[in-house]
Motif scaffolding. Structure first.
Motif, mmCIF file in Angstrom:
data_model
loop_
_atom_site.group_PDB
_atom_site.id
_atom_site.type_symbol
_atom_site.label_atom_id
_atom_site.label_comp_id
_atom_site.label_asym_id
_atom_site.label_seq_id
_atom_site.Cartn_x
_atom_site.Cartn_y
_atom_site.Cartn_z
ATOM 1 N N MET A 30 40.552 20.171 45.394
ATOM 2 C CA MET A 30 40.373 20.018 43.791
ATOM 3 C C MET A 30 41.770 19.615 43.354
ATOM 4 N N SER A 31 42.055 19.116 42.296
ATOM 5 C CA SER A 31 43.300 18.589 41.505
ATOM 6 C C SER A 31 43.896 19.836 40.892
ATOM 7 N N THR A 32 45.183 19.749 41.284
ATOM 8 C CA THR A 32 45.932 20.888 40.678
ATOM 9 C C THR A 32 45.908 20.829 39.139
ATOM 10 N N LEU A 33 45.837 19.750 38.530
ATOM 11 C CA LEU A 33 46.002 19.469 37.138
ATOM 12 C C LEU A 33 44.608 20.086 36.575
ATOM 13 N N HIS A 34 43.530 20.140 37.192
ATOM 14 C CA HIS A 34 42.318 20.556 36.781
ATOM 15 C C HIS A 34 41.875 22.131 37.324
ATOM 16 N N ALA A 35 42.653 22.637 37.965
ATOM 17 C CA ALA A 35 42.514 23.949 38.525
ATOM 18 C C ALA A 35 42.214 25.163 37.417
ATOM 19 N N ASP A 36 41.162 26.107 37.584
ATOM 20 C CA ASP A 36 41.329 27.084 36.480
ATOM 21 C C ASP A 36 42.316 28.056 36.797
ATOM 22 N N PRO A 37 43.170 28.480 35.786
ATOM 23 C CA PRO A 37 44.115 29.341 36.249
ATOM 24 C C PRO A 37 43.682 30.799 36.497
ATOM 25 N N HIS A 38 42.614 31.001 35.982
ATOM 26 C CA HIS A 38 41.947 32.436 36.215
ATOM 27 C C HIS A 38 40.846 32.705 37.342
ATOM 28 N N THR A 39 40.993 31.574 38.192
ATOM 29 C CA THR A 39 40.233 31.598 39.450
ATOM 30 C C THR A 39 40.586 32.862 40.390
ATOM 31 N N SER A 40 39.799 33.836 40.715
ATOM 32 C CA SER A 40 40.392 34.757 41.624
ATOM 33 C C SER A 40 40.224 34.152 43.170
ATOM 34 N N PRO A 41 41.138 34.628 43.979
ATOM 35 C CA PRO A 41 41.253 34.294 45.308
ATOM 36 C C PRO A 41 39.784 34.547 46.161
ATOM 37 N N GLY A 42 39.439 33.660 46.971
ATOM 38 C CA GLY A 42 38.188 34.324 47.977
ATOM 39 C C GLY A 42 38.775 35.250 49.199
ATOM 40 N N TYR A 43 37.703 35.685 49.487
ATOM 41 C CA TYR A 43 37.940 36.867 50.603
ATOM 42 C C TYR A 43 38.935 36.195 51.603
ATOM 43 N N ALA A 44 38.731 35.136 52.129
ATOM 44 C CA ALA A 44 39.422 34.500 53.411
ATOM 45 C C ALA A 44 40.949 34.420 52.908
ATOM 46 N N ASP A 45 41.079 33.392 51.452
ATOM 47 C CA ASP A 45 42.262 33.317 50.777
ATOM 48 C C ASP A 45 43.016 34.773 50.808
ATOM 49 N N LEU A 46 42.420 35.817 50.632
ATOM 50 C CA LEU A 46 43.178 37.064 50.409
ATOM 51 C C LEU A 46 43.527 37.266 51.639
ATOM 52 N N ILE A 47 42.886 37.322 52.600
ATOM 53 C CA ILE A 47 43.283 37.812 54.220
ATOM 54 C C ILE A 47 44.472 36.954 54.367
ATOM 55 N N LEU A 48 44.369 35.636 54.311
ATOM 56 C CA LEU A 48 45.503 34.710 54.932
ATOM 57 C C LEU A 48 46.810 34.877 54.026
ATOM 58 N N SER A 49 46.650 35.076 52.856
ATOM 59 C CA SER A 49 47.842 35.373 52.122
ATOM 60 C C SER A 49 48.610 36.571 52.566
ATOM 61 N N ALA A 50 47.725 37.766 53.159
ATOM 62 C CA ALA A 50 48.283 39.130 53.663
ATOM 63 C C ALA A 50 49.044 38.585 54.895
ATOM 64 N N LEU A 51 48.110 37.940 55.721
ATOM 65 C CA LEU A 51 48.869 37.594 57.016
ATOM 66 C C LEU A 51 50.222 36.843 56.853
ATOM 67 N N ARG A 52 50.281 35.805 55.851
ATOM 68 C CA ARG A 52 51.486 34.942 55.780
ATOM 69 C C ARG A 52 52.796 35.830 55.235
ATOM 70 N N ARG A 53 52.495 37.121 54.695
ATOM 71 C CA ARG A 53 53.783 37.838 54.314
ATOM 72 C C ARG A 53 54.539 38.503 55.391
ATOM 73 N N ARG A 54 53.736 38.706 56.566
ATOM 74 C CA ARG A 54 54.454 39.234 57.400
ATOM 75 C C ARG A 54 54.141 38.651 58.883
ATOM 76 N N PRO A 55 54.641 37.387 59.182
ATOM 77 C CA PRO A 55 54.197 36.426 60.197
ATOM 78 C C PRO A 55 54.365 37.034 61.677
ATOM 79 N N ASN A 56 55.491 37.750 61.703
ATOM 80 C CA ASN A 56 55.999 38.496 62.850
ATOM 81 C C ASN A 56 55.343 39.694 63.336
#
Length: 503
Positions: free
Chosen positions: A1-27
Motif C-alpha cells: 500500500m502506498s504511504t501517500l494513500h494510507a488511512d491515518p486512522h487504521t488500527s494495527p492488526g494483531y500481528a503488527d501489535l505483537i511485532l511492535s511490542a517485541l521490537r521495543r525490547r530486542p534483547n
C-alpha cells in the motif's frame, strides 16, 4: 500500500501489535524452554519477532495465500505462539487442535475449517497426525524452512482470522471467529491486569486456549514466559525455586493439586508474585487457603471463547476471606459492557439472577459456518454467554452457573455451584461436583460426587445434612457418591458429562 494513500486512522492488526511490542525490547527474553535435546534454551524478543516474520514467509513458500487455512497440533512451545502470529500476519485462517483432544475431534475441526495444512509437533503428536486427511508438515520440517527463509516486501499479507474451537466435550466443536478487532482488544484489556514487574510467567496448559492469549498482553508488559510441556507440581515448584518463575496461570484443579502436595510445606515460594486463575469456578474455601499460603498474589479472570479472558477481573487487592467476594468473578473490565437479562429479555435488578450478556470489541464475529447458532448467540446485539450471574450493589459479579446445568428439582431451580460451595465448606471435603439426574419423583435429583481430603472421613448422610443446614432442604443432595478423584476435560474442567454417564 502506498504511504501517500494510507488511512491515518487504521488500527494495527494483531500481528503488527505483537511485532511492535517485541521490537521495543530486542534483547529481553521472550521464551525459556527445554529443547528436544533436553537442553534449556531461550529466545529473545528480537529472535521471536524474526521467527514470526520468517514463518509467515515460509508459509507462503509452502503455497499458502491469504484466505487459506492452517491448523496446529502442539504442546506449549514457542512455535505454538509464533506460528499463530505468523498465520495472522499472512492473512491465513488459523485453528489450533487441543493436545489432549481426540482423533475424531481433530478430524471434525480440520474438516470444518477446511484446513489446507496441518502443522504438527512431531516429537509428541506424530501418531495423531497420521490419521489426518489434510496435508501434514512437522514443526521440525517447518523449522528448517524458516531458517532458510528471509521475509520480503512481496510476502502475502492479510487480515487475521483466528478460529478458536470450543464445545468439543459437549457436542460438535464450534469455530469462534476472532478477527483483528477482537484479538487486539483482548491483548490491550489483559495487559491492564496486575502484571508484576519483570514477570516470568510459567505456562503449563495448552496454548491452543486461554494460555496462548496471555502471551501478547505479557509482551506488551515486557514479560518473559517459561514453557513446560504439561503441569507437574514438582516441576512447578522447581521452576519457582530454581528458574526465577514469578507468576503462573492455573485452572482450579491445578491450584488444588498444588495446595494438597506434600512438598508445598517446605518449598521456597517467596519469588512467586502472581497467580492468575480461571477457566472454571473455584471453591472459595480453597481460595482462602491459597491466599494464606501464597500471600496477596491471587488474580481471577473470567471470559469464554466467544469473548476470551477479559470480561471481568478480581484483582489481588480485592481478594479477602469474604466468601461473597471470593465466590465472585470480580468486576467488569474496561472496554466491555455487561448486562443481566431474564428469559424475556428484561434487565434484572441488583441481587437477582439473569443471563450474563456482553457487548464490546472483544466479542466474536460469530461461529464459522454456523449462521443459526451465530444469530442465537448474538441475538439483540448482545453476546449471550449462557452463564447465569448475579450483580451486587458494589458491582461484583458472581457466576451462579451455566443455564444448561441448572437443575429443576421439585419445581425449583437449583444452581449446582451453590450446592458445591456449600459442600466445600465441610472440613472433610476437598472437591465436589453437583449435577442433576433424572428422577421420577423430583424430575431431577440433585446428585453430588465428592472427593474427601486425605485422612478425613464423612458419610454421604453427613454431607447431605451439612448442605441442608447451610442452604435448606431444597438444596440438599438426594444422592452423594464418594470418589477418589473427579474426571476432568482436556481444559482441566470437571467433566460432568462423564459423571452423569457413570451414575
Amino acid at each position: 500500500m502506498s504511504t501517500l494513500h494510507a488511512d491515518p486512522h487504521t488500527s494495527p492488526g494483531y500481528a503488527d501489535l505483537i511485532l511492535s511490542a517485541l521490537r521495543r525490547r530486542p534483547n529481553h527474553i521472550a521464551f525459556r524452554f527445554t529443547g528436544e535435546d533436553g537442553m534449556r534454551r531461550a529466545w529473545t524478543y528480537q529472535e521471536t519477532a524474526q521467527q514470526i516474520e520468517r514463518t509467515a514467509a515460509a508459509l507462503g513458500r509452502l503455497g499458502l495465500a491469504p484466505g487459506n487455512a492452517i491448523a496446529l497440533l502442539s504442546g506449549p512451545r514457542p512455535e505454538a505462539f509464533t506460528v499463530m502470529v505468523a498465520a495472522c500476519l499472512a492473512g491465513l485462517r488459523y485453528a489450533a487442535l487441543h493436545p489432549l483432544g481426540t482423533v475424531d475431534t481433530d478430524r471434525s475441526i480440520l474438516s470444518d475449517c477446511a484446513a489446507d495444512l496441518l502443522l504438527v509437533d512431531d516429537t509428541r503428536f506424530a501418531s495423531r497426525a497420521h490419521s489426518a486427511d489434510t496435508r501434514v508438515v512437522t514443526l521440525s520440517e517447518l523449522g528448517r524452512l524458516v531458517d532458510d527463509t528471509r521475509p520480503g516486501a512481496d510476502d502475502p499479507r492479510g487480515p487475521a482470522l483466528y478460529l478458536f474451537y470450543t464445545g468439543g466435550t459437549t457436542g460438535e466443536p464450534k469455530g469462534v471467529m476472532l478477527r483483528d478487532r477482537s484479538l487486539v482488544a483482548n491483548a490491550w484489556a489483559c495487559s491492564s491486569w496486575a502484571w508484576p514487574p519483570e514477570t516470568n510467567l510459567l505456562i503449563t496448559t495448552p496454548m491452543s486456549h486461554a494460555a496462548g492469549l496471555l502471551v501478547a498482553p505479557g509482551l506488551l508488559r515486557g514479560a518473559s514466559f517459561e514453557l513446560h510441556p504439561s503441569f507437574n507440581v514438582d516441576r512447578f515448584i522447581d521452576a519457582i525455586e530454581q528458574h526465577g518463575v514469578t507468576a503462573s496461570f492455573l485452572v482450579p484443579t491445578m491450584l488444588y493439586a498444588l495446595l494438597d502436595h506434600p512438598r508445598l510445606a517446605g518449598a521456597d515460594l517467596s519469588g512467586l508474585r502472581w497467580i492468575l486463575y480461571g477457566a472454571a469456578p473455584t471453591d472459595p474455601t480453597r481460595l482462602v487457603q491459597a491466599r494464606r499460603v501464597f500471600g496477596p498474589v491471587l488474580s481471577q479472570h473470567y471470559g469464554q471463547a466467544e469473548a476470551p479472558n477479559a470480561l471481568t477481573v478480581l484483582d489481588p487487592a480485592e481478594h479477602s476471606d469474604d466468601p461473597a467476594v471470593l465466590g465472585s468473578c470480580g468486576r467488569t473490565m474496561p472496554g466491555v459492557k455487561i448486562a443481566l437479562f431474564d428469559p424475556e429479555g428484561r434487565a434484572v435488578t441488583a441481587g437477582e439472577t439473569g443471563e450474563l450478556c456482553v457487548q464490546g470489541p472483544l466479542v466474536m464475529d460469530g461461529y464459522w459456518n454456523k449462521p443459526e447458532q451465530t444469530a442465537a448467540a448474538l441475538a439483540g446485539g448482545w453476546l449471550h454467554t449462557g452463564d447465569v450471574a448475579r450483580l451486587d450493589e458494589t458491582g461484583l459479579i458472581t457466576i451462579v452457573d451455566r443455564i444448561k446445568d441448572t437443575i429443576i428439582s421439585g419445581g425449583f431451580n437449583i444452581y449446582p455451584r451453590e450446592v458445591e460451595d456449600a459442600l466445600c465448606t465441610h472440613p472433610a471435603v476437598a472437591a465436589s461436583a453437583v449435577y442433576g439426574m433424572p428422577d421420577p419423583r423430583w424430575g431431577e435429583a440433585i446428585t453430588a460426587t465428592v472427593v474427601l481430603r486425605p485422612g478425613r472421613t464423612a458419610t454421604p448422610a453427613e454431607l447431605t445434612d451439612h448442605v441442608r443446614e447451610l442452604k435448606g432442604a431444597i438444596w440438599a443432595p438426594k444422592r452423594v457418591r464418594l470418589r477418589d478423584s473427579l474426571p476432568v476435560t482436556a481444559l482441566g474442567k470437571i467433566d460432568k458429562k462423564k459423571l452423569r454417564e457413570q451414575s
